[in-house]
Motif scaffolding. Structure first.
Motif, PDB file in Angstrom:
ATOM      1  N   GLY A   1       0.818  -1.213   0.000  1.00 44.00           N
ATOM      2  CA  GLY A   1       0.000   0.000   0.000  1.00 44.00           C
ATOM      3  C   GLY A   1       0.848   1.258   0.000  1.00 44.00           C
ATOM      4  N   LEU A   2       2.000   1.179   0.656  1.00 49.90           N
ATOM      5  CA  LEU A   2       2.903   2.337   0.676  1.00 49.90           C
ATOM      6  C   LEU A   2       3.450   2.652  -0.712  1.00 49.90           C
ATOM      7  CD1 LEU A   2       4.897   1.743   3.974  1.00 49.90           C
ATOM      8  CD2 LEU A   2       3.086   3.397   3.541  1.00 49.90           C
ATOM      9  N   LEU A   3       3.556   1.639  -1.534  1.00 49.38           N
ATOM     10  CA  LEU A   3       4.058   1.870  -2.903  1.00 49.38           C
ATOM     11  C   LEU A   3       3.098   2.737  -3.699  1.00 49.38           C
ATOM     12  CD1 LEU A   3       5.441  -1.693  -3.728  1.00 49.38           C
ATOM     13  CD2 LEU A   3       6.734   0.368  -3.132  1.00 49.38           C
ATOM     14  N   PHE A   4       1.806   2.699  -3.326  1.00 43.42           N
ATOM     15  CA  PHE A   4       0.822   3.535  -4.012  1.00 43.42           C
ATOM     16  C   PHE A   4       0.604   4.850  -3.277  1.00 43.42           C
ATOM     17  CE2 PHE A   4      -0.355  -0.815  -5.230  1.00 43.42           C
ATOM     18  CZ  PHE A   4      -0.244  -0.693  -6.615  1.00 43.42           C
ATOM     19  N   LEU A   5       0.602   4.802  -1.950  1.00 43.35           N
ATOM     20  CA  LEU A   5       0.257   5.990  -1.167  1.00 43.35           C
ATOM     21  C   LEU A   5       1.352   7.059  -1.183  1.00 43.35           C
ATOM     22  CD1 LEU A   5      -1.494   4.367   1.904  1.00 43.35           C
ATOM     23  CD2 LEU A   5      -2.530   5.541  -0.037  1.00 43.35           C
TER      24      LEU A   5
ATOM     25  N   ILE B   1       1.224   9.002  -4.468  1.00 45.13           N
ATOM     26  CA  ILE B   1       0.002   9.813  -4.496  1.00 45.13           C
ATOM     27  C   ILE B   1       0.160  11.019  -3.580  1.00 45.13           C
ATOM     28  CG2 ILE B   1      -2.425   9.821  -3.807  1.00 45.13           C
ATOM     29  CD1 ILE B   1      -2.577   6.922  -4.847  1.00 45.13           C
ATOM     30  N   ALA B   2       0.736  10.837  -2.395  1.00 44.42           N
ATOM     31  CA  ALA B   2       0.954  11.952  -1.477  1.00 44.42           C
ATOM     32  C   ALA B   2       1.924  12.958  -2.058  1.00 44.42           C
ATOM     33  CB  ALA B   2       1.463  11.424  -0.137  1.00 44.42           C
ATOM     34  N   LEU B   3       2.976  12.484  -2.693  1.00 47.35           N
ATOM     35  CA  LEU B   3       3.936  13.401  -3.317  1.00 47.35           C
ATOM     36  C   LEU B   3       3.300  14.157  -4.474  1.00 47.35           C
ATOM     37  CD1 LEU B   3       7.190  11.234  -3.262  1.00 47.35           C
ATOM     38  CD2 LEU B   3       6.651  13.235  -1.855  1.00 47.35           C
ATOM     39  N   ALA B   4       2.451  13.485  -5.241  1.00 46.13           N
ATOM     40  CA  ALA B   4       1.778  14.149  -6.360  1.00 46.13           C
ATOM     41  C   ALA B   4       0.809  15.200  -5.854  1.00 46.13           C
ATOM     42  CB  ALA B   4       1.053  13.121  -7.223  1.00 46.13           C
ATOM     43  N   MET B   5       0.088  14.903  -4.778  1.00 44.04           N
ATOM     44  CA  MET B   5      -0.838  15.888  -4.216  1.00 44.04           C
ATOM     45  C   MET B   5      -0.081  17.089  -3.647  1.00 44.04           C
ATOM     46  SD  MET B   5      -3.652  13.402  -2.442  1.00 44.04           S
ATOM     47  CE  MET B   5      -4.534  14.731  -1.697  1.00 44.04           C
ATOM     48  N   GLY B   6       1.045  16.859  -3.025  1.00 46.39           N
ATOM     49  CA  GLY B   6       1.866  17.954  -2.517  1.00 46.39           C
ATOM     50  C   GLY B   6       2.409  18.816  -3.633  1.00 46.39           C
ATOM     51  N   ALA B   7       2.856  18.187  -4.704  1.00 47.05           N
ATOM     52  CA  ALA B   7       3.361  18.933  -5.859  1.00 47.05           C
ATOM     53  C   ALA B   7       2.242  19.734  -6.515  1.00 47.05           C
ATOM     54  CB  ALA B   7       3.997  17.984  -6.867  1.00 47.05           C
TER      55      ALA B   7
END
Length: 61
Positions: free
Chosen positions: A3-7, A10-16
């Motif tokens: 799950g961390l491989l996806f999360l 996604i978190a980095l993309a949302m921050g960017a």
């Protein structure tokens, strides 16, 4: 653990995305006049005053 491989991406993309929107807002001038909106709410609009006077005259008659 998978799950961390996806999360994490996604978190980095949302921050960017949030950082990009912040820089877009700064370049667009959203933060140039911070006090203007607070002061405009206190100033009566002339058109509203004429409408209110016309409504008072109509109610009085």
């Amino acid at each position: 653990m998978t799950g961390l491989l996806f999360l994490i991406p996604i978190a980095l993309a949302m921050g960017a995305f949030g950082l990009a929107m912040f820089f877009w807002a700064m370049r667009d001038g959203q933060f140039e006049d911070l006090d203007g909106a607070a002061q405009r709410i206190l100033i009566d609009d002339e058109n509203d005053g004429e409408t209110n006077d016309a409504q008072r005259i109509d109610r009085a008659q």
